[in-house]
Design a protein around this motif. Structure first.
Motif, short mmCIF file in Angstrom:
data_model
loop_
_atom_site.label_atom_id
_atom_site.label_comp_id
_atom_site.label_asym_id
_atom_site.label_seq_id
_atom_site.Cartn_x
_atom_site.Cartn_y
_atom_site.Cartn_z
N UNK A 125 0.81 -1.21 0.00
CA UNK A 125 0.00 0.00 0.00
C UNK A 125 0.84 1.26 0.00
N UNK A 126 0.18 2.35 0.37
CA UNK A 126 0.82 3.66 0.45
C UNK A 126 0.45 4.32 1.76
N UNK A 127 1.41 5.00 2.33
CA UNK A 127 1.19 5.82 3.50
C UNK A 127 1.38 7.27 3.07
N UNK A 128 0.31 8.05 3.18
CA UNK A 128 0.39 9.47 2.86
C UNK A 128 0.47 10.24 4.17
N UNK A 129 1.45 11.13 4.27
CA UNK A 129 1.64 11.95 5.47
C UNK A 129 1.42 13.41 5.09
N UNK A 130 0.55 14.09 5.85
CA UNK A 130 0.25 15.49 5.61
C UNK A 130 0.51 16.26 6.90
N UNK A 131 1.50 17.14 6.88
CA UNK A 131 1.84 17.97 8.03
C UNK A 131 0.89 19.17 8.05
N UNK A 132 0.18 19.35 9.14
CA UNK A 132 -0.86 20.38 9.22
C UNK A 132 -0.32 21.72 9.74
N UNK A 133 0.80 22.15 9.17
CA UNK A 133 1.43 23.40 9.62
C UNK A 133 2.09 24.09 8.43
N UNK A 134 2.24 25.42 8.53
CA UNK A 134 2.83 26.20 7.45
C UNK A 134 4.25 26.68 7.75
N UNK A 135 4.78 26.27 8.89
CA UNK A 135 6.13 26.72 9.25
C UNK A 135 7.04 25.55 9.62
N UNK A 136 6.69 24.37 9.12
CA UNK A 136 7.51 23.17 9.29
C UNK A 136 7.36 22.36 8.00
N UNK A 137 8.17 21.32 7.85
CA UNK A 137 8.13 20.55 6.60
C UNK A 137 8.43 19.08 6.86
N UNK A 138 8.15 18.28 5.84
CA UNK A 138 8.50 16.86 5.84
C UNK A 138 9.36 16.58 4.62
N UNK A 139 10.36 15.75 4.79
CA UNK A 139 11.18 15.31 3.67
C UNK A 139 11.81 13.96 4.04
N UNK A 140 12.35 13.28 3.04
CA UNK A 140 13.04 12.01 3.25
C UNK A 140 14.50 12.20 2.89
N UNK A 141 15.38 11.71 3.78
CA UNK A 141 16.81 11.78 3.49
C UNK A 141 17.56 10.87 4.43
N UNK A 142 18.86 11.05 4.52
CA UNK A 142 19.82 10.25 5.29
C UNK A 142 19.36 10.01 6.72
N UNK A 143 19.35 8.74 7.14
CA UNK A 143 18.88 8.42 8.49
C UNK A 143 19.99 8.00 9.45
N UNK A 144 21.23 7.99 9.00
CA UNK A 144 22.30 7.45 9.84
C UNK A 144 23.19 8.54 10.44
N UNK A 145 23.69 9.44 9.62
CA UNK A 145 24.66 10.43 10.09
C UNK A 145 23.95 11.73 10.48
N UNK A 146 23.95 12.09 11.77
CA UNK A 146 23.30 13.31 12.21
C UNK A 146 23.90 14.58 11.60
N UNK A 147 25.12 14.49 11.07
CA UNK A 147 25.73 15.66 10.43
C UNK A 147 24.91 16.11 9.22
N UNK A 148 24.25 15.18 8.56
CA UNK A 148 23.43 15.54 7.40
C UNK A 148 22.31 16.47 7.85
N UNK A 149 21.66 16.16 8.95
CA UNK A 149 20.56 17.01 9.44
C UNK A 149 21.08 18.38 9.87
N UNK A 150 22.25 18.43 10.48
CA UNK A 150 22.83 19.73 10.85
C UNK A 150 23.20 20.53 9.60
N UNK A 151 23.72 19.84 8.57
CA UNK A 151 24.05 20.52 7.32
C UNK A 151 22.80 21.02 6.60
N UNK A 152 21.71 20.26 6.67
CA UNK A 152 20.44 20.72 6.12
C UNK A 152 20.05 22.05 6.76
N UNK A 153 20.13 22.12 8.07
CA UNK A 153 19.76 23.35 8.79
C UNK A 153 20.66 24.50 8.35
#
Length: 141
Positions: free
Chosen positions: A36-64
């Motif tokens: 099947x499919x899982x659809x995710x809808x974030x009910x806010x206008x000042x946050x976001x959802x995305x898919x990316x690297x799940x292992x190295x926390x440096x990736x999330x810091x670099x995103x910021x």
């Protein structure tokens, strides 16, 4: 099978946060879905959802860091600052990344890559708890 659940994510500081496990904890029905499919809808206008690297926390810091360079706080020439100087930059970042994801489900699990995870982009200094409407559709096992 159709299932819809409103999941409240715990408040997080500004930045990018892995929320895959928190979302899955709110969706025990996923285990009964063969395909099947899982659809995710974030009910806010000042946050976001995305898919990316799940292992190295440096990736999330670099995103910021990247998104703060792309959309700096305190830029001149904008009007909207009703909730403070991080308000409009948060809206820009949320629009760039988006508020929804569609993820494949296979054999009761998300069929995402080994190194992929769902990020919440919290673009406010004090955004608070965030709500995600999760709609699961598919065939039961």
């Amino acid at each position: 099978m159709w299932q819809q659940t409103l999941i409240t994510l715990r408040a997080k500081p500004r930045g990018f946060h892995l929320v895959t496990d928190e979302l899955l904890a709110g969706l025990p029905e996923l285990k009964a879905c063969r395909v099947g499919l899982l659809h995710l809808w974030l009910q806010h206008t000042s946050a976001s959802l995305t898919v990316n690297e799940n292992a190295d926390p440096a990736v999330r810091r670099d995103f910021e860091r990247f998104f703060n360079l792309l959309v700096p706080q305190g830029g001149a020439g904008f009007e909207h600052n009703d909730e403070g100087p991080d308000d409009l930059p948060a809206h820009f970042k949320a629009s760039l990344l988006g508020c929804q994801l569609s993820l494949p489900v296979k054999a009761g699990r998300l069929a995402i890559g080994t190194w992929q995870g769902v990020y919440l982009g919290e673009h406010r200094d004090h955004g608070g708890a965030r709500k995600v409407l999760a709609t699961l559709q598919g065939e039961e096992a």
